[in-house]
Write an enzyme that holds these catalytic residues in place. Structure first.
Site, mmCIF file in Angstrom:
data_model
loop_
_atom_site.group_PDB
_atom_site.id
_atom_site.type_symbol
_atom_site.label_atom_id
_atom_site.label_comp_id
_atom_site.label_asym_id
_atom_site.label_seq_id
_atom_site.Cartn_x
_atom_site.Cartn_y
_atom_site.Cartn_z
ATOM 1 N N SER A 157 0.838 -1.196 0.000
ATOM 2 C CA SER A 157 0.000 0.000 0.000
ATOM 3 C C SER A 157 0.878 1.253 0.000
ATOM 4 C CB SER A 157 -0.962 -0.064 1.187
ATOM 5 O OG SER A 157 -1.994 0.875 1.037
ATOM 6 N N ASP A 234 -10.123 -5.726 -3.339
ATOM 7 C CA ASP A 234 -9.536 -4.659 -2.509
ATOM 8 C C ASP A 234 -10.360 -3.378 -2.687
ATOM 9 O OD1 ASP A 234 -7.945 -2.461 -1.659
ATOM 10 O OD2 ASP A 234 -6.092 -3.577 -2.047
ATOM 11 N N HIS A 269 -7.333 -5.979 0.898
ATOM 12 C CA HIS A 269 -6.150 -5.141 1.132
ATOM 13 C C HIS A 269 -5.368 -5.588 2.368
ATOM 14 C CE1 HIS A 269 -4.145 -1.355 -0.004
ATOM 15 N NE2 HIS A 269 -4.032 -1.042 1.269
#
Lengths: 292, 292
Positions: A157, A234, A269
């Protein structure tokens, strides 16, 4: 300055060292976890281990991936060391530093800020690329257990953005790069716009120096040696925070080869996603670090 | 009553279902996580999966081992389902229920309490051995994906006590048992004395019905099919909370075979320890469930 060991924990045959050290980049103590595989301290012939640096995402500390990422599983088999830095300085007590989960504390974005009040301590790029490895490789306890000439980088991320940009900015510094769900084009997504406005101000040309999709256009280092995984479930991907397709298109248009972008069906995620494909990412680094 | 799905998360090719359901044993809603391996829902020929129940330790919820235990890694390869129940009722609001971390909430010890005020809701033994599996195996969504005739049990610390005692009390209910750092003789350690005083009162003969070291003396089920790992760096082991040596000695004196007790050099009480040997414990169950 030496590292202070807060805890040493047995994990997959190796040792996870929970460390802290004073940083001149940030002006604060910095927490960092170092995993040494068994090969690096086994007698009678310990082998200095190549190092894979893992940059974590928004809200994270060195603990998240140490506990939930399972990179140690495969790293221990291959003789690879792992470094889990923190995501920002802690305790500078700047105004608004802890007001948001996506800016300030735990959201350093792996850049050196140019705007007040952030520019004096939010210097995670200098910390990750220079101060931390220099301190580690010259450390009396840990330096000899590591091969400072063989280093790769990865992240998740915000940390995926960090890994890709630090790799692209510093050809030759890292042998390979990989990322889970990276913020691939921060200049075009809400997370990146908020962070870059704060750390760099409103000059969007400046932003491009810290944006993987822009940086890849100027890459002249040959095969990119990059692996990126994104989950199709996600929510941040669906919301347009990640934009891996922009990175892929920019690489293609620039004629840059060696970006493997995989969409993993149904994954989200979270660290459940990272754990599932952790072995793949360790293998990717290990291949370019001469361990496979 | 059906299960309500709070989240479904992709993990190692399978699905982790975060569920809640009303329990008549506890009188409360109970959270539970169920991991279904890919084999149990792959088309065109889904295979009902044997089930390994994991009982967690003091302070834990269904999340701890789901996130940090690494059991899904090997279970997904073998086609084994995993069940992560909670460690106590939640929200009964009994006096003192949340005053201690080692008694009351998140410390149900997998027994049916006999003392007021605990006896009405602290009935985790009934919940784990009867209500939860019955609800699961008859559930419209999940029942057909599980093989209710092939179930094993394992646990950590307080959950290791739970796994060993429920296995020893119910010959034939589970195909095998394993434990990390189990409270092996609760009648002789501070954690057990506190919990059993509260849940059962001061009659120590009653305590013996819920103590693996006592129960193993009466075992007549043949080969015990038990694997136990204890870390030599575990502070709770050093403090005498676990007493695996008492369990081993009782089994030996009773002529009970099939207890494999391993001391793992330098490992602590944490999920780093569990993750390291997770594959071994899944393989142990899988062997007795006909998957290996």
């Amino acid at each position: 300055m030496p590292f202070e060991t807060k805890a040493t924990i047995a994990s997959f045959g190796g040792k996870l060292h929970k460390l802290t050290h004073p940083s001149t980049s940030t002006g604060t103590p910095m927490a960092v976890n170092l995993y040494l595989p068994p090969q690096s301290f086994s007698s009678p012939n310990p082998k200095p281990a190549p190092l894979l640096i893992y940059l974590s995402g928004l809200t994270c500390t060195p603990e998240n991936c140490s506990e939930k990422g399972f990179l140690q599983h495969r790293a221990s088999q291959l003789g690879l060391a792992l470094l889990y830095p923190d995501t920002s300085p802690r305790g500078l007590n700047l105004p608004g530093e802890t007001a948001s989960w996506d800016f300030g504390a735990s959201a350093g974005f792996y850049v050196d800020a140019t705007q007040a009040p952030w520019k004096d301590g939010y210097r995670m790029e200098s910390y990750i690329t220079r101060e931390l490895p220099q301190a580690l490789f010259s450390d009396a306890e840990f330096g000899g257990r590591l091969d400072g000439d063989r280093v790769s980088i990865m992240g998740h991320s915000m940390g995926g953005h960090g890994a890709l940009t630090l790799y692209l900015k510093n050809p030759g510094m890292y042998k390979s790069v990989s990322a889970f769900a990276p913020i691939s084009n921060p200049g075009k997504c809400p997370w990146g716009e908020k962070a870059f406005s704060g750390y760099f101000g409103e000059d969007r040309e400046e932003w491009k120096k810290h944006d993987a999709t822009e940086l890849v256009k100027g890459w002249t280092g040959g095969d990119l040696k990059a692996l990126v995984d994104v989950g199709t479930g996600d929510n941040f991907y669906k919301q347009g925070q990640l934009l891996p397709e922009n990175l892929e298109e920019a690489a293609r248009e620039a004629g840059v080869e060696g970006l493997t972008l995989r969409y993993q069906e149904g994954y989200d995620h979270s660290y459940y996603f990272i754990a599932t494909f952790a072995d793949d990412h360790v293998n990717h680094a290990a291949k370019h670090l001469g361990l496979l």
